[in-house]
Enzyme design. Structure first.
Site, PDB file in Angstrom:
ATOM      1  N   CYS A   1     -39.976  19.021 -48.817  1.00 24.01           N
ATOM      2  CA  CYS A   1     -39.234  17.804 -49.155  1.00 24.01           C
ATOM      3  C   CYS A   1     -37.986  17.652 -48.275  1.00 24.01           C
ATOM      4  O   CYS A   1     -38.121  17.341 -47.106  1.00 24.01           O
ATOM      5  CB  CYS A   1     -38.942  17.793 -50.646  1.00 24.01           C
ATOM      6  SG  CYS A   1     -38.648  16.135 -51.252  1.00 24.01           S
TER       7      CYS A   1
ATOM      8  N   ILE B   1     -40.843  14.239 -55.485  1.00 24.86           N
ATOM      9  CA  ILE B   1     -39.559  13.799 -56.045  1.00 24.86           C
ATOM     10  C   ILE B   1     -38.747  13.130 -54.927  1.00 24.86           C
ATOM     11  O   ILE B   1     -38.328  13.800 -53.981  1.00 24.86           O
ATOM     12  CB  ILE B   1     -38.764  14.987 -56.630  1.00 24.86           C
ATOM     13  CG1 ILE B   1     -39.608  15.734 -57.668  1.00 24.86           C
ATOM     14  CG2 ILE B   1     -37.447  14.499 -57.248  1.00 24.86           C
ATOM     15  CD1 ILE B   1     -39.018  17.069 -58.101  1.00 24.86           C
ATOM     16  N   ARG B   2     -38.561  11.840 -55.024  1.00 25.98           N
ATOM     17  CA  ARG B   2     -37.880  11.076 -53.967  1.00 25.98           C
ATOM     18  C   ARG B   2     -38.323  11.587 -52.592  1.00 25.98           C
ATOM     19  O   ARG B   2     -37.512  11.919 -51.727  1.00 25.98           O
ATOM     20  CB  ARG B   2     -36.348  11.157 -54.125  1.00 25.98           C
ATOM     21  CG  ARG B   2     -35.835  10.433 -55.369  1.00 25.98           C
ATOM     22  CD  ARG B   2     -34.323  10.496 -55.520  1.00 25.98           C
ATOM     23  NE  ARG B   2     -33.854  11.854 -55.705  1.00 25.98           N
ATOM     24  CZ  ARG B   2     -33.163  12.562 -54.827  1.00 25.98           C
ATOM     25  NH1 ARG B   2     -32.806  12.030 -53.675  1.00 25.98           N
ATOM     26  NH2 ARG B   2     -32.798  13.776 -55.096  1.00 25.98           N
TER      27      ARG B   2
ATOM     28  N   GLU C   1     -43.332  24.637 -55.311  1.00 24.97           N
ATOM     29  CA  GLU C   1     -42.695  25.675 -56.144  1.00 24.97           C
ATOM     30  C   GLU C   1     -42.639  25.254 -57.619  1.00 24.97           C
ATOM     31  O   GLU C   1     -42.253  26.039 -58.470  1.00 24.97           O
ATOM     32  CB  GLU C   1     -41.287  25.997 -55.602  1.00 24.97           C
ATOM     33  CG  GLU C   1     -40.186  24.989 -55.915  1.00 24.97           C
ATOM     34  CD  GLU C   1     -40.256  23.703 -55.087  1.00 24.97           C
ATOM     35  OE1 GLU C   1     -41.236  23.498 -54.357  1.00 24.97           O
ATOM     36  OE2 GLU C   1     -39.318  22.884 -55.218  1.00 24.97           O
TER      37      GLU C   1
ATOM     38  N   HIS D   1     -43.356  19.385 -53.768  1.00 21.60           N
ATOM     39  CA  HIS D   1     -42.675  20.625 -54.205  1.00 21.60           C
ATOM     40  C   HIS D   1     -43.688  21.643 -54.735  1.00 21.60           C
ATOM     41  O   HIS D   1     -43.943  21.679 -55.939  1.00 21.60           O
ATOM     42  CB  HIS D   1     -41.697  20.297 -55.340  1.00 21.60           C
ATOM     43  CG  HIS D   1     -40.455  19.613 -54.894  1.00 21.60           C
ATOM     44  ND1 HIS D   1     -39.255  20.265 -54.750  1.00 21.60           N
ATOM     45  CD2 HIS D   1     -40.220  18.325 -54.560  1.00 21.60           C
ATOM     46  CE1 HIS D   1     -38.324  19.410 -54.348  1.00 21.60           C
ATOM     47  NE2 HIS D   1     -38.893  18.218 -54.231  1.00 21.60           N
TER      48      HIS D   1
HETATM   49  N1  GLN Z   1     -34.679  12.304 -50.918  1.00 19.72           N
HETATM   50  C1  GLN Z   1     -34.158  13.607 -50.599  1.00 19.72           C
HETATM   51  C2  GLN Z   1     -33.524  13.616 -49.222  1.00 19.72           C
HETATM   52  O1  GLN Z   1     -33.612  12.670 -48.535  1.00 19.72           O
HETATM   53  C3  GLN Z   1     -35.232  14.659 -50.652  1.00 19.72           C
HETATM   54  C4  GLN Z   1     -35.685  14.831 -52.070  1.00 19.72           C
HETATM   55  C5  GLN Z   1     -36.171  16.195 -52.384  1.00 19.72           C
HETATM   56  O2  GLN Z   1     -35.973  17.163 -51.635  1.00 19.72           O
HETATM   57  N2  GLN Z   1     -36.768  16.330 -53.545  1.00 19.72           N
HETATM   58  O3  GLN Z   1     -32.935  14.587 -48.841  1.00 19.72           O
END
Ligand code: GLN
EC number: 4.3.3.6
Length: 192
Positions: free
Chosen positions: A80, A136-137, A174, A172
Site C-alpha cells: 500500500c 484501504i485507500r 498482513e 494489505h
Molecule cells: N492512501 C495512503 C497513501 O497515499 C495509503 C493507504 C494505505 O497504506 N493503507 O499513503
C-alpha cells in the site's frame, strides 16, 4: 538458519507484518533508525501514510540507505503506502519516493468514498486458491515497465507486481490469515 527481516516501523501497520513474519519463523527487526538496516536480509515497507513515511525517510538519510540496499538486490516488499514509496513516479505528487521500481503509481485509486473493501484475487503465482485481499485507500499501478511482472489485477488495475528483488502490493496481506504473500516474499529472500 532463521532469516532476519526488517519491517520499517516509522508509521503505519508494521506490527501486523511483524506478527506474520514471526509466525513464518523469521527474526524480525523493527527499523526506526538507519543503523537498524544493518544485517537484515529483506525489508517490508508497510501501509500507512506515504507522505508521512516519506518525510521520515529523509531524516538521517534512511531512504538513501534503503535505495542502496534495494539496488544491491536486497528483497524489499512494499504494501500500500509501501508500494507508493517504491514507485519511480507518483501521479500528481511531489512527495518523496525511493523510486526503485519502474512503475507509475496512482494514490487513492479506488475513489475516496470507498475507503476500504475486501475482495478475492486470482494470483497464479500463489496457486489456484483465490487470495482474500483488503484494500484501504489503496493505490494501483497505472503503468509498469516491461521488466515488471504483474502478479494480480483487480478490475483491470494492477494491484500486485514484482520487479526482480522488489515486490509491491496495493492491498494489505498482513490483515488476513492467509500468509501466502509473506511466504512468497520469504522465498524471494531464500533465492537471493
Ligand atoms: N492512501 C495512503 C497513501 O497515499 C495509503 C493507504 C494505505 O497504506 N493503507 O499513503
Amino acid at each position: 538458519m532463521k532469516k532476519r527481516v526488517g519491517v520499517l516501523a516509522l508509521q503505519g501497520a508494521f506490527r501486523e507484518h511483524r506478527q506474520v513474519l514471526e509466525q513464518l519463523g523469521c527474526d524480525v527487526v523493527e527499523v526506526r533508525k538507519t543503523c537498524d538496516l544493518d544485517g537484515i536480509q529483506g525489508l517490508i515497507i508497510p501501509g500507512g501514510e506515504s507522505t508521512t513515511i516519506g518525510k521520515l525517510l529523509i531524516v538521517d538519510e534512511m531512504g538513501e540507505k534503503i535505495k542502496e540496499l534495494g539496488a544491491k538486490d536486497m528483497p524489499i516488499f512494499g504494501t500500500c503506502a509501501g508500494m507508493i514509496l517504491l514507485s519511480k513516479t507518483i501521479v500528481d505528487s511531489e512527495q518523496y519516493s525511493l523510486g526503485l521500481m519502474d512503475t507509475i503509481v496512482e494514490r487513492n485509486a479506488f475513489g475516496r468514498q470507498v475507503e476500504s473493501f475486501e475482495t478475492d484475487l486470482q494470483v497464479p503465482a500463489l496457486g489456484v486458491n483465490p487470495l482474500r485481499a483488503v484494500f484501504i485507500r489503496a493505490p494501483y499501478l497505472r503503468e509498469v515497465a516491461p521488466n515488471v511482472g504483474i502478479l494480480a489485477e483487480y478490475n483491470g488495475k494492477i494491484v500486485f507486481a514484482r520487479q526482480g528483488n522488489l515486490l509491491a502490493s496495493a492491498f494489505h496481506p498482513e490483515l488476513t490469515s492467509d500468509h501466502r504473500v509473506h511466504q512468497y516474499f520469504i522465498n524471494m529472500i531464500d533465492e537471493h
